[in-house]
Design an enzyme around this catalytic site. Structure first.
Site, short mmCIF file in Angstrom:
data_model
loop_
_atom_site.label_atom_id
_atom_site.label_comp_id
_atom_site.label_asym_id
_atom_site.label_seq_id
_atom_site.Cartn_x
_atom_site.Cartn_y
_atom_site.Cartn_z
N GLY A 13 0.83 -1.21 0.00
CA GLY A 13 0.00 0.00 0.00
C GLY A 13 0.86 1.25 0.00
O GLY A 13 0.54 2.23 -0.68
N ASP A 39 0.38 -0.11 13.09
CA ASP A 39 0.69 -1.45 12.58
C ASP A 39 0.93 -2.47 13.70
O ASP A 39 1.15 -3.65 13.43
CB ASP A 39 1.93 -1.39 11.67
CG ASP A 39 1.64 -0.62 10.38
OD1 ASP A 39 0.47 -0.58 9.97
OD2 ASP A 39 2.59 -0.05 9.80
N ARG A 77 -7.69 -6.34 9.78
CA ARG A 77 -6.86 -6.86 10.88
C ARG A 77 -7.65 -7.05 12.17
O ARG A 77 -7.25 -7.85 13.02
CB ARG A 77 -5.64 -5.97 11.11
CG ARG A 77 -4.63 -6.12 9.99
CD ARG A 77 -3.37 -5.32 10.19
NE ARG A 77 -2.37 -5.75 9.22
CZ ARG A 77 -1.29 -5.05 8.88
NH1 ARG A 77 -1.07 -3.87 9.45
NH2 ARG A 77 -0.44 -5.52 8.00
N ARG A 123 1.67 -9.28 8.98
CA ARG A 123 1.69 -8.96 10.42
C ARG A 123 0.76 -9.88 11.22
O ARG A 123 1.01 -10.14 12.39
CB ARG A 123 1.34 -7.49 10.65
CG ARG A 123 2.38 -6.56 10.08
CD ARG A 123 2.36 -5.18 10.69
NE ARG A 123 2.99 -4.23 9.79
CZ ARG A 123 4.30 -4.09 9.61
NH1 ARG A 123 5.15 -4.84 10.28
NH2 ARG A 123 4.78 -3.21 8.75
#
Ligand code: S3P
Length: 451
Positions: A99, A325, A356, A405
């Site tokens: 991104g 993040d 997420r 992640r």
């Protein structure tokens, strides 16, 4: 060697110990390549992150005419084209999973009189691009995007855009950076107004390369970042610090595996990035800093971490941009803490490499952790106070939605759990943390290809 897609993290049977470096900062690596490509002459980048995301940006910049080589000593040498000097790309630009690469390069493409076609992998093609299309179109570039303002998209740029004053509707360093990058080849002053400050690596590096960037606060408490267009950028040496977002994973593991003691050297601690470490300290973590120094406008230190009991806390929502993040790994840690950890104000997590919030909630639930999903966050109920981590089911396999992640968060979770945790989509870890399993195993962990 290809990275096994499904990996198992085994409960660590000994403390994690060691002194490690983590790969270079991803945000700074993308930007250093981009600014190097906009200088005439040679820029040298030390400790560039050699992950797939950054390599995709390097390849796109090569398509625009920059010469980019890695020398035998691992230093990346960029011979750029100068501001306004991009050549029409030879092919479609495929930014893979990145991104940051896509959005930052859209700013660059918009401010050159040429046509570019951007695409990416299945995850990137789902992610919103309208957030950068809107300001760049206001400046005068034309876009044809897939429905919903997504990739693939064609951008028809112009050599002289109109400078703007733009306040992004969401706190996003990618939007800010796309507009500032477009402002580089735009006469006059381009201003981005931030209600909540986001990571400021673009501002630091612009100054490092010789651009005039003024940062002020207006009467409403907003941050105004003003760039004067058409500077002459001068080639530089850039040393990329260790990525705090990557350091978060071995640090999390060291906190969770009893008796562990590790040091992560040279971690970038930009205050707009490093709020996870403050949050962990509030939870009771012992994270010391030594050898603190400033390098090229960025604070850096070695982090010394020791395992110990953690308690759940309420994370202040206004902290979100400075650890955006890190919520997945925080959720994994919180599952091992005592009491609830409340994470709110993080709706942006739903439009990252995966949703997420959904991915962590589903995965943790599958491991037997009590989690509540909120529209803009989650509450993880840790049970670490009862003599250990939550019991994982023996057959548990966590689906990570092909998100690096999420994959690393569950592998770390597994190192501190009572039973092995099997994790899908681990090949995606190569986008940001090449050599992750090897590094964790070097500390004493056991992460291996699932049978
Ligand atoms: C990044 C900004 C953040 C972050 C991403 C990297 C950057 O995204 O999540 O991993 O390098 O500018 P947003 O700007 O969309 O919040």
């Amino acid at each position: 060697m290809p990275i096994p897609s499904v990996q198992t993290a085994h409960p660590a049977d000994r403390p994690l110990k060691g002194l490690i470096n983590v790969p270079g900062d991803k945000s700074i690596s993308h930007r250093a390549l981009i600014f190097g490509a906009l200088c005439v002459g040679e820029t040298a980048i030390h400790d560039l992150l050699e992950g797939e995301d950054v390599l995709a940006t390097a390849q796109a910049l090569q398509s625009y005419g920059a010469r980019i080589e890695r020398d035998d000593g691992g230093v990346w040498r960029i011979n750029g084209v100068g501001i306004g000097g991009l050549m029409p790309p030879r092919d479609v630009l495929d930014l893979g999973n990145s991104g940051t690469g896509a959005r930052l390069l859209l700013g660059l493409a918009a401010s050159h009189g040429l046509t570019s076609v951007f695409t990416g992998d299945a995850s990137l093609r789902q992610r919103p691009m309208q957030r950068v299309i809107t300001p760049l179109a206001e400046m005068g570039a034309a876009f044809e995007a897939a429905p919903g303002g997504r990739l693939p998209l064609t951008v028809r740029g112009r050599d002289s855009l109109m400078p703007v004053e733009y306040q992004p509707p969401v706190a996003s360093a990618q939007i800010k950076s796309a507009v500032l990058l477009a402002g580089l080849n735009t006469p006059g002053q381009t201003t981005v107004i931030e209600a909540t400050p986001t990571r400021d690596h673009t501002e630091h590096l612009l100054r490092h390369f010789g651009a005039d960037v003024e940062i002020t606060e207006d009467s409403g408490g907003n941050r105004r970042i003003t760039l004067t267009g058409r500077p002459e950028l001068r080639p530089q040496t850039v040393r990329v610090p260790g990525d705090p977002s990557s350091a978060a994973f071995p640090i999390a593991a060291a906190l969770l595996v009893p008796g562990s003691e590790i040091t992560v050297k040279g971690v970038g601690l930009n205050p707009l990035r490093a709020a996870l470490f403050d949050t962990l300290r509030e939870m009771g973590a012992i994270i010391g800093e030594t050898n603190r120094r400033m390098d090229q406008g960025e604070p850096i230190a070695d982090l010394e971490v020791r395992a110990g009991p953690l308690r759940g806390i309420e994370v202040p929502p206004d902290r979100a941009p400075s650890m955006i993040d890190e919520y997945p790994v925080l959720a994994a840690i919180a599952a091992h803490a005592t009491g609830p950890t409340v994470m709110r104000g993080i709706a942006e997590l739903r439009v990252k490499e995966s949703d997420r919030i959904a991915a962590m909630v589903t995965g943790l639930k599958s491991l037997g952790v009590e989690v509540e999903e909120l529209d803009d966050g989650m509450i993880v109920h840790g049970n670490g106070g009862h003599g250990g981590p939550p019991p994982a089911r023996r057959d548990a396999r966590v689906e990570t939605e092909m998100d690096h992640r999420i994959a690393m968060s569950f592998l770390v979770y597994g190192l501190g759990a009572q039973a092995p945790v099997k994790v899908s989509g681990c090949e995606m870890i190569e986008t940001s943390f090449p050599g992750f399993a090897k590094l964790m195993n070097g500390l004493g962990g056991r992460i291996e290809a699932a049978p």
